[in-house]
Enzyme design. Structure first.
Site, PDB file in Angstrom:
ATOM      1  N   MET A  35     -22.916  -3.315  20.064  1.00 29.49           N
ATOM      2  CA  MET A  35     -24.070  -3.945  19.755  1.00 29.49           C
ATOM      3  C   MET A  35     -25.039  -2.945  19.194  1.00 29.49           C
ATOM      4  SD  MET A  35     -24.667  -6.889  22.535  1.00 29.49           S
ATOM      5  CE  MET A  35     -25.322  -6.248  23.902  1.00 29.49           C
ATOM      6  N   GLY A  36     -24.442  -1.845  18.553  1.00 30.88           N
ATOM      7  CA  GLY A  36     -25.215  -0.865  18.133  1.00 30.88           C
ATOM      8  C   GLY A  36     -25.873   0.104  19.065  1.00 30.88           C
ATOM      9  N   GLY A  41     -20.293   7.144  23.954  1.00 35.10           N
ATOM     10  CA  GLY A  41     -19.248   6.208  24.695  1.00 35.10           C
ATOM     11  C   GLY A  41     -18.469   5.437  23.502  1.00 35.10           C
ATOM     12  N   HIS A  42     -19.388   5.015  22.481  1.00 38.03           N
ATOM     13  CA  HIS A  42     -18.902   4.303  21.351  1.00 38.03           C
ATOM     14  C   HIS A  42     -18.044   5.319  20.491  1.00 38.03           C
ATOM     15  CE1 HIS A  42     -22.706   1.954  22.136  1.00 38.03           C
ATOM     16  NE2 HIS A  42     -21.789   1.152  22.376  1.00 38.03           N
ATOM     17  N   GLN A  66     -25.361 -13.601  24.536  1.00 37.52           N
ATOM     18  CA  GLN A  66     -25.072 -12.865  25.681  1.00 37.52           C
ATOM     19  C   GLN A  66     -26.101 -12.372  26.532  1.00 37.52           C
ATOM     20  OE1 GLN A  66     -22.293  -9.908  23.516  1.00 37.52           O
ATOM     21  NE2 GLN A  66     -22.822  -8.576  25.420  1.00 37.52           N
ATOM     22  N   GLY A 152     -14.469  -0.215  26.290  1.00 35.43           N
ATOM     23  CA  GLY A 152     -14.910   0.754  27.000  1.00 35.43           C
ATOM     24  C   GLY A 152     -14.599   0.199  28.525  1.00 35.43           C
ATOM     25  N   LYS A 154     -16.251   0.963  31.026  1.00 32.16           N
ATOM     26  CA  LYS A 154     -17.579   1.047  31.593  1.00 32.16           C
ATOM     27  C   LYS A 154     -17.973  -0.517  31.908  1.00 32.16           C
ATOM     28  CE  LYS A 154     -22.286   1.736  31.791  1.00 32.16           C
ATOM     29  NZ  LYS A 154     -22.545   0.199  31.443  1.00 32.16           N
ATOM     30  N   ARG A 192     -28.601   1.342  27.477  1.00 34.25           N
ATOM     31  CA  ARG A 192     -29.753   0.827  28.223  1.00 34.25           C
ATOM     32  C   ARG A 192     -30.373   2.105  29.034  1.00 34.25           C
ATOM     33  NH1 ARG A 192     -27.177  -4.230  28.812  1.00 34.25           N
ATOM     34  NH2 ARG A 192     -28.396  -5.857  27.991  1.00 34.25           N
TER      35      ARG A 192
HETATM   36  O1  PAF Z   1     -19.891  -4.341  24.963  1.00 32.98           O
HETATM   37  C1  PAF Z   1     -20.785  -4.745  23.915  1.00 32.98           C
HETATM   38  O2  PAF Z   1     -21.263  -3.899  23.399  1.00 32.98           O
HETATM   39  C2  PAF Z   1     -20.894  -5.961  23.696  1.00 32.98           C
HETATM   40  O3  PAF Z   1     -20.708  -7.089  24.988  1.00 32.98           O
HETATM   41  C3  PAF Z   1     -19.628  -6.748  22.578  1.00 32.98           C
HETATM   42  C4  PAF Z   1     -18.310  -6.187  23.342  1.00 32.98           C
HETATM   43  C5  PAF Z   1     -19.913  -5.944  21.502  1.00 32.98           C
HETATM   44  C6  PAF Z   1     -19.963  -8.153  22.388  1.00 32.98           C
HETATM   45  O4  PAF Z   1     -21.236  -8.311  21.821  1.00 32.98           O
END
Ligand code: PAF
Length: 285
Positions: A35-36, A41-42, A66, A152, A154, A192
């Site tokens: 989600m940018g 971690g990403h 979500q 992840g 997490k 966050r």
């Molecule tokens: O973990 C996230 O960032 C989100 O829940 C995901 C998997 C990209 C779905 O929107």
């Protein structure tokens, strides 16, 4: 090689562009759904994908479905330029960053509900959250046609939800779980964390410290889930956090267990200031 810059990732915003690009992608395709507001971690997921796949696609989409009505969708941090630089640094080939209308065009009516593993914990505290996650992940996996998808640990419950959905929908994709990336002091990396004041952050450290202490107690022979859960709860409460849940669970079903006679996990969600944090740790006693 020094001084040699990496090619910029191609940004794709429509399904039509993604489909054309997908047909030309060589070899194994790995996707990193995000989600940018990308962080280390990403980056670790992208690096893993880069070592295992010929083509790496990152998705960047803040998924409104979500977030609950009182959650942080509109204030969720976004920084597309910084995200693109991180993707470039990690050698990502394509970034799929669709608009909300592209993912949820008018008339959209289909959702994916993964029963069982979605029900408890985050599912209870964030009603509808996993419908949103499962729906968008199913769409992204189908749209990218990825052979491997990197998530992840997490978000451990999310990982189990995604595993279940890939199996149940016969998606030809391997779900690859990657370890949680932590700051040097133990705090789990999360987009966050940017909301935390210095004081919040100091207090938030009690989460990882409590999880590490429980893991050590388990290694030292404590097998009673209630004892391990209580110790986590009291350390985190003493630091002034409000706990939503501390759950000592079976690693695969996420159902509570009483005694560790198998691989388990401790899951926690707690609020510090106005920020809600989740974390978890594996227990191989
Ligand atoms: O973990 C996230 O960032 C989100 O829940 C995901 C998997 C990209 C779905 O929107």
């Amino acid at each position: 090689m020094q001084g040699q810059s990496k090619p910029k990732p191609r940004i794709l915003t429509t399904l039509a562009e993604l489909r054309v690009a997908r047909r030309a992608m060589p070899g194994l395709v790995g996707v990193v759904p995000t989600m940018g507001f990308l962080h280390e971690g990403h980056a670790s997921l992208m690096r893993r994908a880069r070592t295992e796949c010929a083509t790496v696609v990152a998705t960047n989409f803040v998924n409104p479905a979500q977030f609950g009505p009182r959650e942080d969708f509109s204030r969720y941090p976004r920084d597309m330029d910084a995200d693109t630089r991180l993707c470039e640094r990690e050698g990502v080939d394509y970034v799929y960053a669709p608009s909300v209308d592209t993912v949820y065009p008018s008339g959209f009516a289909t959702t994916v509900d993964v029963a069982g593993v979605s029900a408890r914990w985050e599912g209870e505290y964030r009603p509808g959250h996993f419908h949103g996650v499962a729906t968008v992940v199913a769409k992204l996996l189908i749209a990218t046609g990825a052979n491997r998808a990197y998530f992840g640990e997490k978000d451990f419950q999310q990982l189990q939800v995604v595993r279940r959905l890939a199996i149940d929908l016969d998606l030809p994709v391997e779900i690859v779980a990657c370890p949680t990336v932590r700051e040097a002091d133990g705090l789990a990396r999360s987009s966050r964390n940017v909301y935390l004041t210095d004081d919040d952050r100091r207090r938030a450290l009690s989460i990882s410290q409590a999880l590490f202490a429980a893991r050590d107690a388990c290694k030292a022979g404590e097998r009673r889930a209630a004892k391990l859960g209580e110790s986590v709860r009291s350390l985190v409460t003493d630091a002034g956090l409000a706990i939503d849940y501390v759950a000592v669970v079976d690693r695969d079903t996420l159902e509570p267990i009483e005694v560790f006679d198998r691989a388990g996990r401790i899951l926690i969600a707690a609020r510090v200031g106005s920020t809600r944090l989740i974390d978890n740790i594996g227990l191989e006693c």
